[in-house]
Design an enzyme around this catalytic site. Structure first.
Site, PDB file in Angstrom:
ATOM      1  N   ASP A 123      46.827  42.383  48.187  1.00  0.00           N
ATOM      2  CA  ASP A 123      46.106  43.822  47.599  1.00  0.00           C
ATOM      3  C   ASP A 123      47.244  44.989  49.210  1.00  0.00           C
ATOM      4  O   ASP A 123      46.917  44.385  50.739  1.00  0.00           O
ATOM      5  CB  ASP A 123      44.723  43.731  47.948  1.00  0.00           C
ATOM      6  CG  ASP A 123      43.987  44.665  47.782  1.00  0.00           C
ATOM      7  OD1 ASP A 123      44.358  46.335  47.682  1.00  0.00           O
ATOM      8  OD2 ASP A 123      42.658  44.824  47.473  1.00  0.00           O
TER       9      ASP A 123
ATOM     10  N   GLY B  58      58.694  33.246  59.152  1.00  0.00           N
ATOM     11  CA  GLY B  58      59.209  32.053  57.790  1.00  0.00           C
ATOM     12  C   GLY B  58      58.122  31.514  56.884  1.00  0.00           C
ATOM     13  O   GLY B  58      58.756  30.487  55.798  1.00  0.00           O
TER      14      GLY B  58
ATOM     15  N   ASP C  60      40.711  38.929  39.745  1.00  0.00           N
ATOM     16  CA  ASP C  60      40.581  40.173  40.629  1.00  0.00           C
ATOM     17  C   ASP C  60      39.324  39.536  40.988  1.00  0.00           C
ATOM     18  O   ASP C  60      38.524  39.840  39.827  1.00  0.00           O
ATOM     19  CB  ASP C  60      40.978  41.435  41.048  1.00  0.00           C
ATOM     20  CG  ASP C  60      40.873  42.510  41.820  1.00  0.00           C
ATOM     21  OD1 ASP C  60      40.844  41.582  42.785  1.00  0.00           O
ATOM     22  OD2 ASP C  60      40.309  43.352  41.686  1.00  0.00           O
TER      23      ASP C  60
ATOM     24  N   TYR D 291      35.778  37.436  57.272  1.00  0.00           N
ATOM     25  CA  TYR D 291      36.779  38.080  55.961  1.00  0.00           C
ATOM     26  C   TYR D 291      36.921  39.687  55.614  1.00  0.00           C
ATOM     27  O   TYR D 291      36.232  39.991  55.663  1.00  0.00           O
ATOM     28  CB  TYR D 291      35.007  37.708  55.275  1.00  0.00           C
ATOM     29  CG  TYR D 291      35.677  36.744  53.677  1.00  0.00           C
ATOM     30  CD1 TYR D 291      36.152  37.784  53.119  1.00  0.00           C
ATOM     31  CD2 TYR D 291      34.902  35.920  53.009  1.00  0.00           C
ATOM     32  CE1 TYR D 291      37.573  37.465  51.613  1.00  0.00           C
ATOM     33  CE2 TYR D 291      35.083  35.719  51.903  1.00  0.00           C
ATOM     34  CZ  TYR D 291      35.828  35.951  51.070  1.00  0.00           C
ATOM     35  OH  TYR D 291      36.189  35.258  49.542  1.00  0.00           O
TER      36      TYR D 291
ATOM     37  N   LYS E  98      38.949  39.364  49.453  1.00  0.00           N
ATOM     38  CA  LYS E  98      38.636  38.311  49.037  1.00  0.00           C
ATOM     39  C   LYS E  98      40.272  37.779  48.069  1.00  0.00           C
ATOM     40  O   LYS E  98      40.996  38.263  48.781  1.00  0.00           O
ATOM     41  CB  LYS E  98      38.076  38.996  47.039  1.00  0.00           C
ATOM     42  CG  LYS E  98      37.399  38.528  46.988  1.00  0.00           C
ATOM     43  CD  LYS E  98      35.608  39.064  47.353  1.00  0.00           C
ATOM     44  CE  LYS E  98      35.225  39.767  47.327  1.00  0.00           C
ATOM     45  NZ  LYS E  98      36.481  41.405  47.364  1.00  0.00           N
TER      46      LYS E  98
HETATM   47  C1  F6R Z   1      36.949  44.379  47.272  1.00  0.00           C
HETATM   48  C2  F6R Z   1      35.745  44.694  46.676  1.00  0.00           C
HETATM   49  C3  F6R Z   1      34.870  46.209  46.914  1.00  0.00           C
HETATM   50  C4  F6R Z   1      34.660  46.369  48.329  1.00  0.00           C
HETATM   51  C5  F6R Z   1      33.601  47.078  48.920  1.00  0.00           C
HETATM   52  C6  F6R Z   1      33.657  47.926  49.683  1.00  0.00           C
HETATM   53  O1  F6R Z   1      38.001  43.931  46.360  1.00  0.00           O
HETATM   54  O2  F6R Z   1      35.575  43.622  46.079  1.00  0.00           O
HETATM   55  O3  F6R Z   1      33.255  45.432  46.264  1.00  0.00           O
HETATM   56  O4  F6R Z   1      34.238  45.010  48.886  1.00  0.00           O
HETATM   57  O5  F6R Z   1      33.644  48.034  47.211  1.00  0.00           O
HETATM   58  O6  F6R Z   1      34.458  48.526  50.621  1.00  0.00           O
HETATM   59  P1  F6R Z   1      34.291  48.902  51.553  1.00  0.00           P
HETATM   60  O7  F6R Z   1      33.304  48.265  52.889  1.00  0.00           O
HETATM   61  O8  F6R Z   1      36.293  48.683  52.312  1.00  0.00           O
HETATM   62  O9  F6R Z   1      34.133  50.334  51.604  1.00  0.00           O
HETATM   63 MG    MG Z   2      41.391  46.288  48.073  1.00  0.00          MG
HETATM   64 MG    MG Z   3      41.757  42.112  44.664  1.00  0.00          MG
END
Ligand code: F6R
Ligand code: MG
Ligand code: MG
Length: 375
Positions: A18, A110, A138, A239, A242
Site C-alpha cells: 500500500d 537485499g 484487502d 502496527y 494491515k
Molecule cells: C486501513 C484501514 C482503515 C484505517 C482507518 C483509519 O487499511 O483499514 O480502516 O485504519 O481509515 O485510518 P487513519 O488513522 O489513517 O485515519
Molecule cells: Mg492504506
Molecule cells: Mg490495504
C-alpha cells in the site's frame, strides 16, 4: 553462495504494498498503476522478467511477475521495491492518503523480508498446461486464507477431486506457521486433519504458508499453493497497516480444478481487519472493478485473477470472481456486514483487545485506576 536455479523453472512472484490511497484507504489511483507498469515494462524489455501484470485490490498495489531467478531473488525484490518507490513519488505528488505507508525502510537491503511489502512466490517446472490463480485480499490478515485453503485442498465437500480423482486421493501436506513462536510444522491430510484444524482455527496465530501434493502422487516436491505471511506489526514494532495477504494457487490435472479452487470463496467467512484493523467482517469475493472497499472501510475484499502460463508468459488475466455465480456470496456478505455493524463497539464485531490495531483501553484503565474499588 548463490543458489543454482534450474533453467526450466519458472518463478511467479506476487508482491504488494500500500503506497497511497484514494480517498483514504479505499483504492489505488490509476496513475500509481501506470507508474508501476512503466517500471516493469522496462524490466521486461531488458529481459529481467519474462512478463508482468499490475493490478490492485483496495489500497494495495499488486505486482505479478514471472522470471527464472527463483524465489527470494535479490534482483526481483529490488525491482519490486524500486517500483513501489516510483509509485510512492507519484502518490506524494498527488498527496494521496498514506503515501508510501508500507515502505518501512529508507533503502533496499537485499530482500523484501521485514521491509513492509507482502510477498508470495512459487517456483516450479511449468507443466504442459499451467493454470494458476493469484488471489489478493484487502482489509484483512494472512490467516484469512486458512479457511479457503483448507477447503480447496482438504475438504471433500468443497473438492470432490479428493474423493474421485486418483491423483488427489492421497491428500496434501500443509506447511503451517506459528507466527508468535516463529516455528513451522508440516501436517498431512487426511490423516492429520483434526490437528490441522485445531491449529488453523486460531487464524490470528497459525497460518497456512504452503501446500504440497502427497509424496505418493509422484508429483514433484514443488509447492502448489503459497500465502504471504508478512506480519507488519511484528516487523515495524507497532502496527502501521494491515497485512492484506496474497496467495498463488496452481490448479487442474491432478490438482484441485479451477472450479474447486474458486468454490472455496462462495462462503464469505468472517475475517479480522475491517475498519481500523480492529473489527471482524465478512470477506466479499469481487471483480477487480469492485475491489473498492468503501463501506466502513470495507467490507474486506478478495479478487482472483486466473492466468495460463506459456513459457512464463502470463496469458490472461481472467477476472475469476467477477462471475455472476458469486452474486449470492456478495449478497450474503452484505447481509452479514449489516448484522456485524449493528453490534457496534461490542465483540465479536470489535476484535478482542490484544488484536486491535487501534485502542484506547490502556489509557482508560490507567485514568480510572484510582477510581477502581474492590468488589
Ligand atoms: C486501513 C484501514 C482503515 C484505517 C482507518 C483509519 O487499511 O483499514 O480502516 O485504519 O481509515 O485510518 P487513519 O488513522 O489513517 O485515519
Ligand atoms: Mg492504506
Ligand atoms: Mg490495504
Amino acid at each position: 553462495m548463490a543458489r543454482v536455479i534450474p533453467e526450466m523453472k519458472i518463478t511467479v512472484s506476487l508482491i504488494k504494498a500500500d503506497v497511497g490511497g484514494l480517498a483514504g484507504h479505499s483504492r489505488v489511483h490509476p496513475q500509481l498503476k501506470d507508474e508501476a507498469k512503466l517500471v516493469l515494462e522496462q524490466a521486461k524489455s531488458q529481459s529481467k522478467i519474462i512478463d508482468y501484470h499490475v493490478t490492485s485490490v483496495g489500497d494495495d498495489l499488486q505486482l505479478i511477475m514471472t522470471h527464472k531467478k527463483g524465489a527470494d531473488s535479490k534482483e526481483i525484490h529490488k525491482l519490486a521495491w524500486d517500483t513501489f518507490i516510483k509509485a510512492t513519488e507519484m502518490a506524494k505528488k498527488l498527496k494521496l492518503y498514506g503515501a508510501g505507508q508500507d515502505l518501512l525502510k529508507d533503502s533496499f537491503s537485499g530482500n523484501l523480508k521485514g521491509m513492509g511489502p507482502g510477498v508470495a512466490e512459487l517456483e516450479f517446472e511449468e507443466r504442459k498446461s499451467e493454470p494458476i490463480v493469484a488471489f489478493m485480499m484487502d482489509k484483512t490478515e494472512p490467516g484469512a486464507f486458512n479457511l479457503p485453503m483448507f477447503k480447496i485442498f482438504a475438504d471433500p465437500f468443497n473438492t470432490p477431486g479428493l474423493v474421485i480423482d486418483p491423483n488427489m486421493h492421497d491428500g496434501f501436506t500443509f506447511e503451517i506457521w506459528d507466527t508468535i513462536e516463529h516455528k513451522k510444522v508440516f501436517l498431512k491430510t487426511p490423516e492429520e486433519t483434526y490437528d490441522i484444524l485445531a491449529l488453523i482455527g486460531s487464524k490470528n496465530r497459525y497460518v497456512i504458508k504452503r501446500v504440497f501434493p502427497a509424496k505418493s502422487t509422484g508429483m514433484s516436491k514443488e509447492a502448489v499453493a503459497v500465502v504471504s505471511t508478512d506480519i507488519l506489526h511484528e516487523i515495524a514494532g507497532k502496527y502501521v497497516g494491515k497485512d492484506d495477504p496474497v496467495a498463488i494457487v496452481r490448479g487442474q490435472a491432478g490438482l484441485p480444478a479451477m472450479g474447486e479452487i474458486l468454490e472455496a470463496f462462495t462462503f464469505p467467512h468472517l475475517v479480522s481487519g475491517w475498519m481500523r484493523g480492529s473489527h471482524n467482517g465478512p470477506i466479499m469475493p469481487v471483480s477487480v472493478a469492485d475491489a473498492t472497499p468503501s463501506r466502513f472501510d470495507g467490507p474486506p475484499r478478495v479478487i482472483g485473477l486466473g492466468f495460463q502460463l506459456a513459457e512464463g508468459k502470463l496469458v490472461g488475466p481472467a477476472d475469476l470472481l467477477a462471475d455472476k455465480a458469486f452474486d449470492g456470496a456478495r449478497q450474503t456478505a452484505n447481509i452479514i456486514a449489516d448484522y456485524m455493524r449493528r453490534n457496534g463497539p461490542f465483540e465479536p464485531h470489535r476484535l478482542p483487545e490484544p488484536e486491535m490495531e487501534y485502542t484506547t483501553l490502556p489509557s482508560i484503565q490507567k485514568k480510572l485506576k484510582s477510581r477502581m474499588v474492590d468488589l
